[in-house]
Design an enzyme around this catalytic site. Sequence first.
Site, short mmCIF file in Angstrom:
data_model
loop_
_atom_site.label_atom_id
_atom_site.label_comp_id
_atom_site.label_asym_id
_atom_site.label_seq_id
_atom_site.Cartn_x
_atom_site.Cartn_y
_atom_site.Cartn_z
N GLU A 145 90.56 95.44 -53.03
CA GLU A 145 89.46 95.89 -53.89
C GLU A 145 89.99 96.58 -55.15
OE1 GLU A 145 86.42 98.25 -51.97
OE2 GLU A 145 85.40 98.64 -53.88
N ASP B 17 80.54 100.01 -44.83
CA ASP B 17 80.01 101.38 -44.88
C ASP B 17 79.42 101.70 -46.25
OD1 ASP B 17 82.45 101.56 -46.16
OD2 ASP B 17 83.25 103.16 -44.89
N SER B 18 79.47 100.70 -47.16
CA SER B 18 78.75 100.82 -48.44
C SER B 18 77.25 101.00 -48.18
CB SER B 18 78.97 99.57 -49.30
OG SER B 18 78.66 98.40 -48.57
O1 KIV Z 1 81.75 98.81 -47.46
C1 KIV Z 1 81.83 97.74 -48.06
O2 KIV Z 1 80.82 97.10 -48.41
C2 KIV Z 1 83.15 97.24 -48.38
C3 KIV Z 1 83.25 96.17 -49.41
C4 KIV Z 1 83.11 96.82 -50.74
C5 KIV Z 1 84.49 95.40 -49.31
O3 KIV Z 1 84.11 97.69 -47.85
#
Ligand code: KIV
Length: 263
Positions: free
Chosen positions: A181, A44-45
């Site tokens: 993380e 969701d990044s």
């Molecule tokens: O949303 C994302 O890209 C993530 C990664 C940072 C692990 O959860």
Amino acid sequence: MRKKQTISSLQRLKGVEKLSMITAYDSLFAKIFDGEVDLILVGDSLNMSFRGENDTLSADIGVMLYHTKAVCNGAKNTFIVADMPFGTYTNREEALQNAIRFYRETGADSVKIEGGVEREETIRHLVENGIAVVGHIGLMPQSFRSEGGYFVKGKDEESREKVLQDALAVERAGAFMVVVEGVKEDLAREITESISIPVIGIGAGKFVDGQVLVWSDMLGFFEEFKPKFVKRYMSGGSAVREAVQNYNREVKSGEFPEEENIY
Ligand code: KIV
């Protein structure tokens, strides 16, 4: 192109070979990444790097299903993990119904959920109902607003104990893998040595079972800032900008189209 991993092949690699994971948000890039890494995460990044929002919180299930389907269309040979967005797993029934949508409406192989002890029951419920779950503990981006920012975890004894307990809870609940993380390296190491499922780190140092990076960070397309844990493997932003500048110049000068581009 390497063979698509399965849950058991991924788990067998713990302590044997490091696992590589990269995010993807669309079919075009997923196709390029396909077979080059062990896992693809539809994170969701994307809400920040693709949609320009400040945090992940406004990515809803429609957005995540749309992008997950696109990635699955592009990457047929890579194990795909889809992020369950904020507010879609507030209780175990809601979590199951939404996780089922990821399975039914996309080709995702598993879902990822943020939270440890507080999500133990939810993860267990999903696993008992046939959903493969990846946990996500330590710095949890979906807690950005409630915590007032992104903070590295494990800096004091209380925080270390909390993250360690979260890891144990996620494993107990039946998750087959966990993303850790933004934690101190020695804590990530302790977690990796304390649980039997693979630990994928991001900002968690070397002593984990694998690494994940956001594609637009590691390829240098996201240029606003570079977090300490990111290594840029190319300068995507400048490479694309230069190409677009060349195109613009050639259009204006009449150099493009060339003979070979004309019917
Ligand atoms: O949303 C994302 O890209 C993530 C990664 C940072 C692990 O959860």
